[in-house]
Design a protein around this motif. Structure first.
Motif, short mmCIF file in Angstrom:
data_model
loop_
_atom_site.label_atom_id
_atom_site.label_comp_id
_atom_site.label_asym_id
_atom_site.label_seq_id
_atom_site.Cartn_x
_atom_site.Cartn_y
_atom_site.Cartn_z
N ALA A 1 0.55 -1.42 -0.06
CA ALA A 1 -0.22 -0.08 0.08
C ALA A 1 1.02 1.35 0.14
O ALA A 1 0.34 2.42 -0.07
CB ALA A 1 -1.33 -0.03 1.16
N ILE A 2 2.30 1.51 -0.22
CA ILE A 2 3.12 2.04 -0.10
C ILE A 2 3.87 1.78 -0.96
O ILE A 2 4.31 2.93 -1.71
CB ILE A 2 3.97 1.74 1.15
N PHE A 3 5.05 0.84 -1.66
CA PHE A 3 5.40 1.77 -2.62
C PHE A 3 4.76 1.48 -3.61
O PHE A 3 6.14 1.86 -5.08
CB PHE A 3 6.87 0.80 -2.57
N ALA A 4 4.44 1.20 -4.83
CA ALA A 4 4.41 -0.07 -5.64
C ALA A 4 3.47 1.47 -6.62
O ALA A 4 2.67 2.68 -6.16
CB ALA A 4 2.59 -0.78 -6.31
N GLY A 5 4.22 1.85 -7.95
CA GLY A 5 3.83 2.98 -8.92
C GLY A 5 4.96 4.19 -8.36
O GLY A 5 4.24 5.11 -8.90
N HIS A 6 5.74 3.72 -7.83
CA HIS A 6 7.31 5.14 -7.66
C HIS A 6 7.95 4.39 -8.64
O HIS A 6 9.30 4.14 -7.68
CB HIS A 6 7.64 5.09 -6.35
N PRO A 7 8.46 4.43 -9.80
CA PRO A 7 9.33 4.16 -10.19
C PRO A 7 10.62 4.61 -10.40
O PRO A 7 12.00 4.23 -10.72
CB PRO A 7 9.14 3.80 -12.05
N THR B 1 13.50 1.68 2.62
CA THR B 1 12.25 1.80 3.88
C THR B 1 13.08 2.69 4.69
O THR B 1 14.09 1.83 5.06
CB THR B 1 11.31 0.10 4.21
N SER B 2 12.24 3.29 5.57
CA SER B 2 12.49 3.19 6.82
C SER B 2 11.79 3.08 8.13
O SER B 2 10.43 2.79 7.87
CB SER B 2 12.68 5.32 7.10
N ASN B 3 11.82 2.41 8.79
CA ASN B 3 11.25 2.37 10.63
C ASN B 3 11.63 3.15 11.29
O ASN B 3 11.00 3.48 12.98
CB ASN B 3 11.70 0.95 10.78
N HIS B 4 12.18 4.18 11.16
CA HIS B 4 12.43 5.35 11.88
C HIS B 4 11.21 5.91 12.91
O HIS B 4 11.17 5.76 14.53
CB HIS B 4 12.33 6.63 11.69
N LYS B 5 9.64 5.62 12.32
CA LYS B 5 8.79 6.02 13.09
C LYS B 5 8.53 5.61 14.18
O LYS B 5 8.21 5.19 14.98
CB LYS B 5 7.48 6.53 11.86
N ALA B 6 8.38 4.34 13.29
CA ALA B 6 7.84 3.03 15.20
C ALA B 6 9.07 2.47 15.68
O ALA B 6 9.12 2.66 17.18
CB ALA B 6 7.79 1.41 14.59
N ARG C 1 12.09 6.44 -7.69
CA ARG C 1 12.52 6.48 -6.45
C ARG C 1 13.72 6.63 -6.21
O ARG C 1 14.52 5.30 -5.99
CB ARG C 1 10.92 5.67 -5.76
N THR C 2 14.12 7.57 -4.71
CA THR C 2 15.70 6.46 -4.81
C THR C 2 16.26 7.23 -3.02
O THR C 2 17.20 6.71 -2.79
CB THR C 2 16.70 7.47 -5.34
N THR C 3 15.10 7.17 -2.11
CA THR C 3 14.97 7.54 -0.98
C THR C 3 13.80 6.56 -0.07
O THR C 3 13.04 6.51 -1.12
CB THR C 3 14.62 9.33 -0.41
N PRO C 4 14.50 6.66 0.83
CA PRO C 4 13.49 5.30 1.64
C PRO C 4 12.21 5.73 1.53
O PRO C 4 11.86 6.68 2.29
CB PRO C 4 14.27 5.21 3.43
N TYR C 5 11.62 4.51 2.00
CA TYR C 5 9.91 4.91 1.54
C TYR C 5 9.50 4.57 3.38
O TYR C 5 10.14 4.48 3.86
CB TYR C 5 9.22 3.60 1.14
N THR C 6 8.26 6.04 3.22
CA THR C 6 7.63 5.76 4.95
C THR C 6 6.15 6.16 4.97
O THR C 6 5.62 5.89 4.10
CB THR C 6 8.24 7.16 5.53
N GLU C 7 5.64 6.31 6.41
CA GLU C 7 4.33 6.17 6.19
C GLU C 7 4.16 7.10 5.02
O GLU C 7 2.51 7.32 5.14
CB GLU C 7 3.90 6.09 7.75
N GLU C 8 4.45 8.14 5.02
CA GLU C 8 3.57 9.10 3.82
C GLU C 8 3.21 8.45 2.61
O GLU C 8 2.71 9.41 2.00
CB GLU C 8 4.82 10.78 3.87
#
Length: 343
Positions: free
Chosen positions: A130-136, A309-314, A138-145
């Motif tokens: 639900a986070i990463f698809a459709g961002h071909p 990916t980043s787990n900073h938030k959790a 991308r160069t920075t870690p995915y977050t909850e945003e």
């Protein structure tokens, strides 16, 4: 004192069984849903393998995401609900609505029943899909945003169903929730100990690698996380006041290629070294093969893509400290060997 009751949907699944195990170990009562009551034996078998000896606080009830029946019973008297159940991805679906509609309808059904039973908070097991698809690019870690971009081309219906189901959940809370709280957990590739030889399809890739079924691997990068840490994150999201209204990426923050995974296994389990692949398949070859082989379509849609990916938030909000990806992957392999799953 009466124990707090937690309703857990999809009780025989890989993530759900570890959630149930931790809930029972921490003194909660659990009501688990299954599509077929015969699965109760499966659940008890897995919990036994997980070290549980007392099932007196476990109730198992039949309920299907595709039907309104029994959901009021599932939620009656529960303080919390954890919605893990999800329609399994079909390989040969006629159209994507076959995957999307059950996921969206199911999440609404569960939330409506939880709201009507005065459940305090629902934790939704969403997905990295639900986070990463459709961002071909991308160069920075995915977050909850981040949300998957459903307008992009070549998005697999499974990622679409996960995205639309989670969006439907947040929309329900906003428009019809009447004070019901929601948190979501979005795991990357889930590894860790499997608890039964009969019922684990979750980590079939590790079994296939160790058995020598895979001669070369596609260039697919992925985050990995241990199922025990995913379960713990669900419990933190369930009880922490600051988790209400939040989504949490369940990831160690590491990214491994499929070849990295094979190399980890080779180093730790030299007796299987000869079975493990050493080569990768060119991206174009994977995409070409997927045209005629539906089983490769999901892989073909993500080959060569960035997967940081980043787990900073959790970590900062819930003080969640996961095991390493290596620990998770080797725990999967060792449990599969111990249970005789690896032939």
């Amino acid at each position: 004192m009466q124990k707090q009751l937690v309703s857990v949907t999809g009780g025989s699944g890989f993530i759900a069984i570890h959630i149930i195990l931790q809930l029972l170990q921490q003194g909660y009562a659990v009501r688990a849903t299954v599509r077929n009551l015969a699965k109760r034996a499966v659940i008890e078998d897995m919990l036994t393998n997980g070290g549980l000896t007392d099932f007196s606080d476990l109730d198992v009830i039949e309920a299907d995401l595709g039907s309104d029946a029994h959901w009021d019973q599932v939620m009656a008297g529960a303080t919390y609900a954890i919605h893990v159940a999800s329609p399994t991805p079909k390989l040969n679906f006629k159209n994507e609505a076959e995957m999307i509609r059950p996921a969206v309808d199911g999440v609404r059904r569960v939330l409506r029943a939880a709201r009507d039973a005065d459940v305090k908070r629902v934790v939704l097991t969403s997905a990295y899909g639900a986070i990463f698809a459709g961002h071909p690019h991308r160069t920075t870690p995915y977050t909850e945003e981040d949300w998957s971009d459903l307008s992009a081309k070549n998005i697999h219906p499974y990622q679409k169903s996960k995205t639309l189901a989670e969006q439907a959940a947040w929309q329900f809370i906003k428009e019809e929730g009447q004070g019901l709280e929601l948190a979501a957990v979005n795991p990357v590739g889930v590894m860790g100990p499997v608890l039964s030889a009969k019922y684990s399809h979750s980590n079939v890739q590790i079994q296939q690698l160790l058995e020598g079924q895979v001669k070369a691997v596609p260039h697919v990068d992925s985050g990995y996380v241990d199922v025990r840490d995913v379960a713990r994150l669900h419990l933190l999201a369930m009880t922490s006041p600051q988790a209400n209204g939040q989504r949490f990426l369940a990831t160690t923050g590491e990214t491994l290629s499929m070849l990295d995974v094979a190399n980890l296994l080779r180093a730790a389990l030299p007796q299987y070294a000869a079975n493990l692949p050493t080569k990768t398949i060119p991206n174009l070859a994977v995409k070409a093969a997927a045209v005629t082989n539906p089983q490769l379509r999901m892989i073909a849609s993500i080959v060569g893509q960035y997967a940081g990916t980043s787990n900073h938030k959790a970590q900062t909000l819930l003080n969640w400290q996961p095991r390493s990806a290596k620990t998770a992957i080797l725990a999967t392999a060792q449990s599969m060997i111990d249970l005789g799953i690896v032939k």
